[in-house]
Design a protein around this motif. Structure first.
Motif, PDB file in Angstrom:
ATOM      1  N   HIS A 146       1.015  -1.107   0.160  1.00 56.43           N
ATOM      2  CA  HIS A 146      -0.054   0.076   0.171  1.00 56.43           C
ATOM      3  C   HIS A 146       0.916   1.056   0.114  1.00 56.43           C
ATOM      4  CE1 HIS A 146      -2.944  -2.882   1.048  1.00 56.43           C
ATOM      5  NE2 HIS A 146      -2.826  -3.430   2.120  1.00 56.43           N
ATOM      6  N   ASP A 147       1.808   1.236  -0.899  1.00 55.94           N
ATOM      7  CA  ASP A 147       2.774   2.398  -0.692  1.00 55.94           C
ATOM      8  C   ASP A 147       2.638   3.659  -2.304  1.00 55.94           C
ATOM      9  OD1 ASP A 147       5.792   2.608  -0.209  1.00 55.94           O
ATOM     10  OD2 ASP A 147       5.387   3.362  -2.007  1.00 55.94           O
ATOM     11  N   VAL A 148       2.589   4.574  -2.077  1.00 55.07           N
ATOM     12  CA  VAL A 148       2.732   5.791  -2.625  1.00 55.07           C
ATOM     13  C   VAL A 148       3.324   5.502  -4.670  1.00 55.07           C
ATOM     14  CG1 VAL A 148       2.035   7.527  -1.619  1.00 55.07           C
ATOM     15  CG2 VAL A 148       4.111   7.195  -2.481  1.00 55.07           C
ATOM     16  N   ASN A 149       4.596   4.852  -4.334  1.00 60.78           N
ATOM     17  CA  ASN A 149       5.362   3.879  -5.426  1.00 60.78           C
ATOM     18  C   ASN A 149       4.575   3.047  -6.117  1.00 60.78           C
ATOM     19  OD1 ASN A 149       7.831   5.702  -5.101  1.00 60.78           O
ATOM     20  ND2 ASN A 149       7.843   3.960  -2.900  1.00 60.78           N
ATOM     21  N   ASP A 150       3.343   2.268  -6.309  1.00 60.88           N
ATOM     22  CA  ASP A 150       2.665   1.579  -6.902  1.00 60.88           C
ATOM     23  C   ASP A 150       1.260   2.021  -6.889  1.00 60.88           C
ATOM     24  OD1 ASP A 150       5.010  -0.292  -5.939  1.00 60.88           O
ATOM     25  OD2 ASP A 150       3.739  -0.372  -4.173  1.00 60.88           O
ATOM     26  N   ALA A 151       1.262   3.189  -7.701  1.00 58.42           N
ATOM     27  CA  ALA A 151       0.012   4.019  -7.853  1.00 58.42           C
ATOM     28  C   ALA A 151      -0.435   3.932  -9.559  1.00 58.42           C
ATOM     29  CB  ALA A 151       0.593   6.037  -7.521  1.00 58.42           C
ATOM     30  N   ILE A 152      -1.306   3.325  -9.897  1.00 62.97           N
ATOM     31  CA  ILE A 152      -1.648   3.383 -11.535  1.00 62.97           C
ATOM     32  C   ILE A 152      -2.376   4.667 -11.672  1.00 62.97           C
ATOM     33  CG2 ILE A 152      -2.777   1.543 -13.160  1.00 62.97           C
ATOM     34  CD1 ILE A 152      -0.718  -0.715 -11.486  1.00 62.97           C
ATOM     35  N   VAL A 153      -2.514   4.645 -12.907  1.00 64.16           N
ATOM     36  CA  VAL A 153      -3.872   5.909 -13.396  1.00 64.16           C
ATOM     37  C   VAL A 153      -5.150   4.666 -14.136  1.00 64.16           C
ATOM     38  CG1 VAL A 153      -5.156   7.679 -14.832  1.00 64.16           C
ATOM     39  CG2 VAL A 153      -2.796   7.979 -13.257  1.00 64.16           C
ATOM     40  N   SER A 154      -6.235   4.896 -13.062  1.00 57.01           N
ATOM     41  CA  SER A 154      -7.330   4.044 -13.661  1.00 57.01           C
ATOM     42  C   SER A 154      -8.389   3.984 -14.888  1.00 57.01           C
ATOM     43  CB  SER A 154      -7.482   2.854 -12.504  1.00 57.01           C
ATOM     44  OG  SER A 154      -8.562   3.582 -11.518  1.00 57.01           O
ATOM     45  N   GLU A 155      -8.365   5.776 -14.304  1.00 60.20           N
ATOM     46  CA  GLU A 155      -9.829   6.603 -14.923  1.00 60.20           C
ATOM     47  C   GLU A 155      -9.331   7.952 -14.870  1.00 60.20           C
ATOM     48  OE1 GLU A 155     -12.005   7.058 -16.896  1.00 60.20           O
ATOM     49  OE2 GLU A 155     -13.408   5.390 -15.967  1.00 60.20           O
ATOM     50  N   VAL A 156     -10.296   8.576 -16.346  1.00 50.66           N
ATOM     51  CA  VAL A 156     -10.453   9.836 -16.310  1.00 50.66           C
ATOM     52  C   VAL A 156     -11.822  10.589 -15.852  1.00 50.66           C
ATOM     53  CG1 VAL A 156     -10.437  11.933 -18.047  1.00 50.66           C
ATOM     54  CG2 VAL A 156      -8.431   9.915 -18.197  1.00 50.66           C
ATOM     55  N   MET A 157     -11.406  11.347 -14.456  1.00 50.97           N
ATOM     56  CA  MET A 157     -12.308  11.735 -14.175  1.00 50.97           C
ATOM     57  C   MET A 157     -13.454  12.825 -14.700  1.00 50.97           C
ATOM     58  SD  MET A 157     -12.525   9.692 -11.717  1.00 50.97           S
ATOM     59  CE  MET A 157     -14.016   9.537 -10.744  1.00 50.97           C
ATOM     60  N   TRP A 158     -12.356  13.432 -15.414  1.00 48.93           N
ATOM     61  CA  TRP A 158     -12.389  15.005 -15.178  1.00 48.93           C
ATOM     62  C   TRP A 158     -11.981  15.768 -16.393  1.00 48.93           C
ATOM     63  CZ3 TRP A 158     -10.733  19.823 -15.260  1.00 48.93           C
ATOM     64  CH2 TRP A 158     -11.713  21.141 -15.878  1.00 48.93           C
ATOM     65  N   ILE A 159     -12.050  16.337 -17.465  1.00 46.32           N
ATOM     66  CA  ILE A 159     -11.218  16.728 -18.650  1.00 46.32           C
ATOM     67  C   ILE A 159     -12.152  18.503 -18.743  1.00 46.32           C
ATOM     68  CG2 ILE A 159     -10.428  15.342 -19.650  1.00 46.32           C
ATOM     69  CD1 ILE A 159     -11.440  14.965 -21.686  1.00 46.32           C
ATOM     70  N   GLU A 160     -11.620  19.742 -18.771  1.00 38.96           N
ATOM     71  CA  GLU A 160     -12.272  20.735 -19.420  1.00 38.96           C
ATOM     72  C   GLU A 160     -13.225  20.198 -20.586  1.00 38.96           C
ATOM     73  OE1 GLU A 160     -11.649  25.418 -20.596  1.00 38.96           O
ATOM     74  OE2 GLU A 160      -9.446  23.944 -19.836  1.00 38.96           O
ATOM     75  N   GLY A 161     -14.135  21.271 -20.168  1.00 41.87           N
ATOM     76  CA  GLY A 161     -15.126  20.791 -21.687  1.00 41.87           C
ATOM     77  C   GLY A 161     -16.291  20.050 -21.633  1.00 41.87           C
ATOM     78  N   HIS A 162     -15.992  18.151 -20.406  1.00 39.55           N
ATOM     79  CA  HIS A 162     -16.520  17.440 -20.410  1.00 39.55           C
ATOM     80  C   HIS A 162     -17.385  17.272 -19.343  1.00 39.55           C
ATOM     81  CE1 HIS A 162     -14.719  16.705 -24.421  1.00 39.55           C
ATOM     82  NE2 HIS A 162     -14.674  15.586 -24.849  1.00 39.55           N
TER      83      HIS A 162
END
Length: 91
Positions: free
Chosen positions: A75-91
């Motif tokens: 459970h360490d910050v070194n083991d992060a993965i982006v799984s989803e884009v939650m918000w982008i401008e214009g959407h």
């Protein structure tokens, strides 16, 4: 999210939630991005970051092979993965 590499497979992220003191948290650097999220991610996007239970230190992003743990960390910050884009401008 404030920086991507050329193919959007790795990003640098500034967490939005502040520390209890009101200061910014340390950024997450070179975080792998899931295949679907790569299509939508860009600078300024808000992303969902998940953390693996175990070290991803010896994981080869180019294959689907089992790998030995590089350390006993959990459970360490070194083991992060982006799984989803939650918000982008214009959407």
């Amino acid at each position: 999210m404030y920086r991507t590499n050329e193919d959007n497979s790795l990003v640098d992220i500034q967490p939005l939630a502040l520390n209890s003191s009101g200061t910014k948290r340390a950024p997450l650097i070179n975080v792998p991005v899931g295949l679907v999220a790569r299509q939508y991610i860009k600078e300024g996007a808000v992303v969902l970051v998940q953390f693996l239970d175990r070290s991803k230190e010896n994981w080869d992003r180019g294959s689907n092979q089992e790998f030995p743990l590089g350390s006993k960390r959990m459970h360490d910050v070194n083991d992060a993965i982006v799984s989803e884009v939650m918000w982008i401008e214009g959407h």
